[in-house]
Design a protein around this motif. Structure first.
Motif, PDB file in Angstrom:
ATOM      1  N   ASP A 274       0.803  -1.217   0.000  1.00  0.00           N
ATOM      2  CA  ASP A 274       0.000   0.000   0.000  1.00  0.00           C
ATOM      3  C   ASP A 274       0.841   1.274   0.000  1.00  0.00           C
ATOM      4  OD1 ASP A 274       0.722  -0.798   2.594  1.00  0.00           O
ATOM      5  OD2 ASP A 274      -0.723   0.584   3.451  1.00  0.00           O
TER       6      ASP A 274
ATOM      7  N   LYS B 156       2.984   3.378  -2.021  1.00  0.00           N
ATOM      8  CA  LYS B 156       3.305   3.485  -3.449  1.00  0.00           C
ATOM      9  C   LYS B 156       4.776   3.742  -3.700  1.00  0.00           C
ATOM     10  CE  LYS B 156      -1.217   4.216  -5.165  1.00  0.00           C
ATOM     11  NZ  LYS B 156      -1.846   5.216  -4.236  1.00  0.00           N
TER      12      LYS B 156
ATOM     13  N   LYS C  80      -2.517  -2.234  -4.201  1.00  0.00           N
ATOM     14  CA  LYS C  80      -2.289  -1.638  -2.888  1.00  0.00           C
ATOM     15  C   LYS C  80      -2.996  -2.387  -1.759  1.00  0.00           C
ATOM     16  CE  LYS C  80      -5.687   2.121  -2.956  1.00  0.00           C
ATOM     17  NZ  LYS C  80      -6.298   2.069  -4.276  1.00  0.00           N
TER      18      LYS C  80
ATOM     19  N   ASN D 194       2.352   6.179   1.127  1.00  0.00           N
ATOM     20  CA  ASN D 194       1.494   5.614   0.083  1.00  0.00           C
ATOM     21  C   ASN D 194       1.134   6.647  -0.978  1.00  0.00           C
ATOM     22  OD1 ASN D 194      -0.200   7.089   1.618  1.00  0.00           O
ATOM     23  ND2 ASN D 194      -1.652   5.462   2.048  1.00  0.00           N
TER      24      ASN D 194
END
Lengths: 214, 214
Positions: free
Chosen positions: A10, A12, A35, B109
């Motif tokens: 999750d 990125k 994610k 994230n």
DNA sequence: AACAGTATCCCTGAAAACAGGGGACTTATT
DNA sequence: AATAAGTCCCCTGTTTTCAGGGATACTGTT
């Protein structure tokens, strides 16, 4: 022939890091990134015949975490390997994953060389666990001997999970389509098995085992 | 003229990801990467005159965390900007960092585009906080009343702590030299105050608040 | 002096948990 | 074929929890 990989994380930016590492390796083809585990579970469902070699996954993710994802993957006997990459290193999680036959576990602070080695090892059909993870696992196994190890059945896990989520016996019975007497039996057995005194003890056990999040 | 950046993160894979993102941008020159804040603090001490534009840092790191690092950087009035990149989003940390004048905060994230935008914005001399972070900060500032409502008295803490340790009402009464009716009242009030349903809820709250260890 | 907050104690009645039994049926293992 | 393990259901009681009331007394603040 390239290996087909799937990655779940999750974060990125971490995903970007992993991608940049793996893209510079010519043997790996990234099929999918996601994610959370749910996306991947759905993908597997829709594409049951696709050749997937390895799923690399984080543990803590929203919707469906890495533990649940690994469980799903391993239940379908599809020869898909799983590698967990995580910053969590608590013994219960590691234990849980190993029991569900995860193929490898590398902490997020590992060098990229170690990650690549882990992937190669797993794709060869062997297991790969970082020294650190092995140590934690062994340490845990040795100290467990004292408290006599208890193993819960799937059904017991279901029940204790719901108990720890503050559902009443009747509600749990309704959810699992069982009689409330049955749930009472399970609770009674759980309290005896786990050597605790009441709901509070069951709740703490469920948390320790990561059956629920807090 | 390139900007000079320093990065601190104890997760090497994440660091790799960040590096691969930043190396493909020609304006940024990575001076140093480190796996904790101490290395960077030492570097700053040794090289007081080097032109450093931005320090990108994680929060949780061994030895010296991102909060301490930011504090040190901001105390020396050296015009070095700081950007926190973290997966933690608890209000207290965010509050602490903003009070110590951090220049930006992006969750892990976030997309890489957002990271680059944050860096650019900060280098222009402005602040950059992700929507998510701003929301958490604001929510926290505005809901102070709500927090006060959920504040427990010392006595209530005593009781919930013992409840979560699996003692029965009578045992708690004995320990605190109170009537069991009193303990029942406390439990009742706690359940209402904390908006939970039963012992399991109280136990989880006690764990969350670290009244007890698990 | 009035008030808010805390700490303490008590009551009733319903619901749930808990203790300690038994039994039946299915599946896996030996 | 026998055994063990797991799942499910039921019974009788007792104890505890939980909801919803009320009450007294002390303390510090306004």
């Amino acid at each position: 022939m390239k290996y087909n990989l799937i990655i779940a994380d999750d974060h990125k930016m971490f995903l970007d890091g992993l991608l940049s590492i793996l893209n510079s390796e010519k043997d790996y083809n990234i099929l999918l990134t996601a994610k959370n585990g749910k996306h991947i579970a759905k993908y597997l469902e829709i594409n049951p015949d696709e050749k997937i070699d390895l799923i690399i996954t984080d543990i803590t993710m929203p919707e469906m975490d890495g533990i649940a994802l690994n469980k799903i993957v391993k239940q379908r006997k599809s020869n898909i390997k799983t590698l967990v990459v995580s910053m969590h290193n608590n013994p219960e999680m590691i234990d849980n994953l190993i029991e569900h036959d995860v193929d490898g576990y590398v902490p997020k602070n590992a060098e990229k060389e170690e990650l690549l080695k882990a992937i190669q090892t797993i794709l060869k059909g062997e297991k790969y666990f970082s020294r650190e993870i092995k140590d934690i696992y062994m340490e845990n196994k040795f100290s467990k001997k004292k408290d006599e190890e208890v193993k819960l059945t799937q059904r017991e896990v279901d029940v204790i999970t719901l108990i720890a989520q503050e559902f009443t016996t009747q509600e749990i019975a309704d959810k699992l389509f069982l009689s409330k007497h049955t749930i009472e039996s399970y609770r009674k057995n759980l309290i005896a098995k786990l050597n605790v005194r009441n709901l509070a003890g069951l709740t703490k056990y469920a948390l320790k085992m990561n059956y629920i999040q807090n």
